[in-house]
Design a protein around this motif. Structure first.
Motif, PDB file in Angstrom:
ATOM      1  N   MET A  98       0.844  -1.180   0.000  1.00 21.42           N
ATOM      2  CA  MET A  98       0.000   0.000   0.000  1.00 21.42           C
ATOM      3  C   MET A  98       0.891   1.246   0.000  1.00 21.42           C
ATOM      4  N   ALA A  99       0.597   2.201  -0.862  1.00 22.74           N
ATOM      5  CA  ALA A  99       1.402   3.418  -0.992  1.00 22.74           C
ATOM      6  C   ALA A  99       1.141   4.361   0.172  1.00 22.74           C
ATOM      7  N   ALA A 100       2.176   5.082   0.543  1.00 21.30           N
ATOM      8  CA  ALA A 100       2.050   6.062   1.625  1.00 21.30           C
ATOM      9  C   ALA A 100       1.110   7.185   1.183  1.00 21.30           C
ATOM     10  N   PRO A 101       0.368   7.798   2.125  1.00 26.17           N
ATOM     11  CA  PRO A 101      -0.565   8.876   1.772  1.00 26.17           C
ATOM     12  C   PRO A 101       0.108  10.029   1.025  1.00 26.17           C
ATOM     13  N   GLN A 102       1.339  10.370   1.404  1.00 25.78           N
ATOM     14  CA  GLN A 102       2.028  11.476   0.729  1.00 25.78           C
ATOM     15  C   GLN A 102       2.303  11.134  -0.731  1.00 25.78           C
ATOM     16  N   ARG A 103       2.661   9.874  -0.972  1.00 31.49           N
ATOM     17  CA  ARG A 103       2.936   9.465  -2.347  1.00 31.49           C
ATOM     18  C   ARG A 103       1.659   9.492  -3.180  1.00 31.49           C
ATOM     19  N   ARG A 104       0.561   9.058  -2.599  1.00 35.72           N
ATOM     20  CA  ARG A 104      -0.718   9.091  -3.314  1.00 35.72           C
ATOM     21  C   ARG A 104      -1.101  10.525  -3.665  1.00 35.72           C
ATOM     22  N   ALA A 105      -0.885  11.431  -2.717  1.00 35.45           N
ATOM     23  CA  ALA A 105      -1.203  12.833  -2.971  1.00 35.45           C
ATOM     24  C   ALA A 105      -0.349  13.367  -4.114  1.00 35.45           C
ATOM     25  N   ALA A 106       0.924  13.021  -4.110  1.00 39.40           N
ATOM     26  CA  ALA A 106       1.825  13.486  -5.167  1.00 39.40           C
ATOM     27  C   ALA A 106       1.418  12.901  -6.522  1.00 39.40           C
ATOM     28  N   GLU A 107       0.989  11.644  -6.536  1.00 36.29           N
ATOM     29  CA  GLU A 107       0.573  11.003  -7.788  1.00 36.29           C
ATOM     30  C   GLU A 107      -0.729  11.600  -8.329  1.00 36.29           C
ATOM     31  N   ALA A 108      -1.544  12.161  -7.459  1.00 40.27           N
ATOM     32  CA  ALA A 108      -2.830  12.739  -7.863  1.00 40.27           C
ATOM     33  C   ALA A 108      -2.676  14.129  -8.474  1.00 40.27           C
ATOM     34  N   ARG A 109      -1.532  14.754  -8.273  1.00 37.86           N
ATOM     35  CA  ARG A 109      -1.378  16.147  -8.713  1.00 37.86           C
ATOM     36  C   ARG A 109      -1.502  16.330 -10.218  1.00 37.86           C
ATOM     37  N   ALA A 110      -0.853  15.485 -11.004  1.00 38.63           N
ATOM     38  CA  ALA A 110      -0.908  15.656 -12.465  1.00 38.63           C
ATOM     39  C   ALA A 110      -2.339  15.523 -12.994  1.00 38.63           C
ATOM     40  N   PRO A 111      -3.095  14.487 -12.615  1.00 39.14           N
ATOM     41  CA  PRO A 111      -4.480  14.413 -13.099  1.00 39.14           C
ATOM     42  C   PRO A 111      -5.351  15.561 -12.586  1.00 39.14           C
ATOM     43  N   LEU A 112      -5.109  16.022 -11.365  1.00 45.00           N
ATOM     44  CA  LEU A 112      -5.879  17.143 -10.834  1.00 45.00           C
ATOM     45  C   LEU A 112      -5.572  18.434 -11.590  1.00 45.00           C
ATOM     46  N   ARG A 113      -4.292  18.653 -11.923  1.00 46.04           N
ATOM     47  CA  ARG A 113      -3.901  19.814 -12.716  1.00 46.04           C
ATOM     48  C   ARG A 113      -4.601  19.785 -14.071  1.00 46.04           C
ATOM     49  N   ALA A 114      -4.558  18.618 -14.711  1.00 47.11           N
ATOM     50  CA  ALA A 114      -5.186  18.475 -16.031  1.00 47.11           C
ATOM     51  C   ALA A 114      -6.691  18.712 -15.941  1.00 47.11           C
ATOM     52  N   ALA A 115      -7.310  18.190 -14.899  1.00 45.33           N
ATOM     53  CA  ALA A 115      -8.753  18.379 -14.715  1.00 45.33           C
ATOM     54  C   ALA A 115      -9.083  19.846 -14.501  1.00 45.33           C
ATOM     55  N   ALA A 116      -8.315  20.531 -13.662  1.00 44.07           N
ATOM     56  CA  ALA A 116      -8.567  21.951 -13.394  1.00 44.07           C
ATOM     57  C   ALA A 116      -8.448  22.766 -14.678  1.00 44.07           C
ATOM     58  N   GLU A 117      -7.431  22.493 -15.483  1.00 42.08           N
ATOM     59  CA  GLU A 117      -7.251  23.222 -16.738  1.00 42.08           C
ATOM     60  C   GLU A 117      -8.376  22.921 -17.723  1.00 42.08           C
ATOM     61  N   ALA A 118      -8.781  21.655 -17.804  1.00 40.21           N
ATOM     62  CA  ALA A 118      -9.857  21.280 -18.728  1.00 40.21           C
ATOM     63  C   ALA A 118     -11.181  21.929 -18.316  1.00 40.21           C
ATOM     64  N   PHE A 119     -11.503  21.856 -17.023  1.00 35.48           N
ATOM     65  CA  PHE A 119     -12.743  22.464 -16.549  1.00 35.48           C
ATOM     66  C   PHE A 119     -12.720  23.979 -16.751  1.00 35.48           C
ATOM     67  N   ASP A 120     -11.562  24.578 -16.519  1.00 37.38           N
ATOM     68  CA  ASP A 120     -11.438  26.021 -16.703  1.00 37.38           C
ATOM     69  C   ASP A 120     -11.644  26.390 -18.163  1.00 37.38           C
ATOM     70  N   ALA A 121     -11.061  25.618 -19.068  1.00 37.35           N
ATOM     71  CA  ALA A 121     -11.202  25.882 -20.501  1.00 37.35           C
ATOM     72  C   ALA A 121     -12.658  25.736 -20.953  1.00 37.35           C
ATOM     73  N   LEU A 122     -13.385  24.839 -20.305  1.00 34.31           N
ATOM     74  CA  LEU A 122     -14.790  24.615 -20.646  1.00 34.31           C
ATOM     75  C   LEU A 122     -15.730  25.611 -19.976  1.00 34.31           C
ATOM     76  N   GLY A 123     -15.173  26.375 -19.043  1.00 34.50           N
ATOM     77  CA  GLY A 123     -16.007  27.333 -18.320  1.00 34.50           C
ATOM     78  C   GLY A 123     -16.789  26.691 -17.189  1.00 34.50           C
ATOM     79  N   ALA A 124     -16.416  25.482 -16.803  1.00 36.54           N
ATOM     80  CA  ALA A 124     -17.077  24.775 -15.710  1.00 36.54           C
ATOM     81  C   ALA A 124     -16.425  25.200 -14.395  1.00 36.54           C
TER      82      ALA A 124
END
Length: 118
Positions: free
Chosen positions: A1-27
């Motif tokens: 099982m991965a450490a919580p800090q590692r999971r948080a770090a792994e989530a950053r790239a998809p979260l960044r992409a999601a934020a940019e996509a939603f922003d571009a869509l005006g959501a």
């Protein structure tokens, strides 16, 4: 099982992409949610256009000319001020934007409205 800090770090790239996509869509609500989750992962975020909003209309002229590749002398000639005055303006603009170089200034000014600095 991965450490919580590692999971948080792994989530950053998809979260960044999601934020940019939603922003571009005006959501906006979805974009804000993704940004909140990104902040919760330990990421420091500020919108680029927020940094540019710290400058007055007059202060925006010089960074725009720097982005066009002009030297202090060229900028001074265009704005009818001395190169030293241009340098003084830049020395006041850099701290407002949290940057230290002309390259960073060009990158920040060239970015489209709503992009993120991460």
């Amino acid at each position: 099982m991965a450490a919580p800090q590692r999971r948080a770090a792994e989530a950053r790239a998809p979260l960044r992409a999601a934020a940019e996509a939603f922003d571009a869509l005006g959501a906006v609500p979805w974009s804000e949610r993704a940004l909140r989750e990104l902040r919760a992962s330990g990421e420091r975020i500020r919108r680029k256009h927020d940094a540019r909003d710290r400058l007055t209309a007059q202060e925006l002229q010089i960074p725009q000319l720097v982005t066009d590749g002009l030297t202090n002398r060229d900028i001074g000639e265009r704005l009818f001020v001395s190169p030293r005055t241009v340098s003084t303006h830049l020395s006041r603009i850099f701290p407002k934007l949290g940057i230290t170089t002309r390259g960073e200034l060009s990158r920040l000014m060239a970015a489209r409205e709503g992009d993120y600095i991460i």
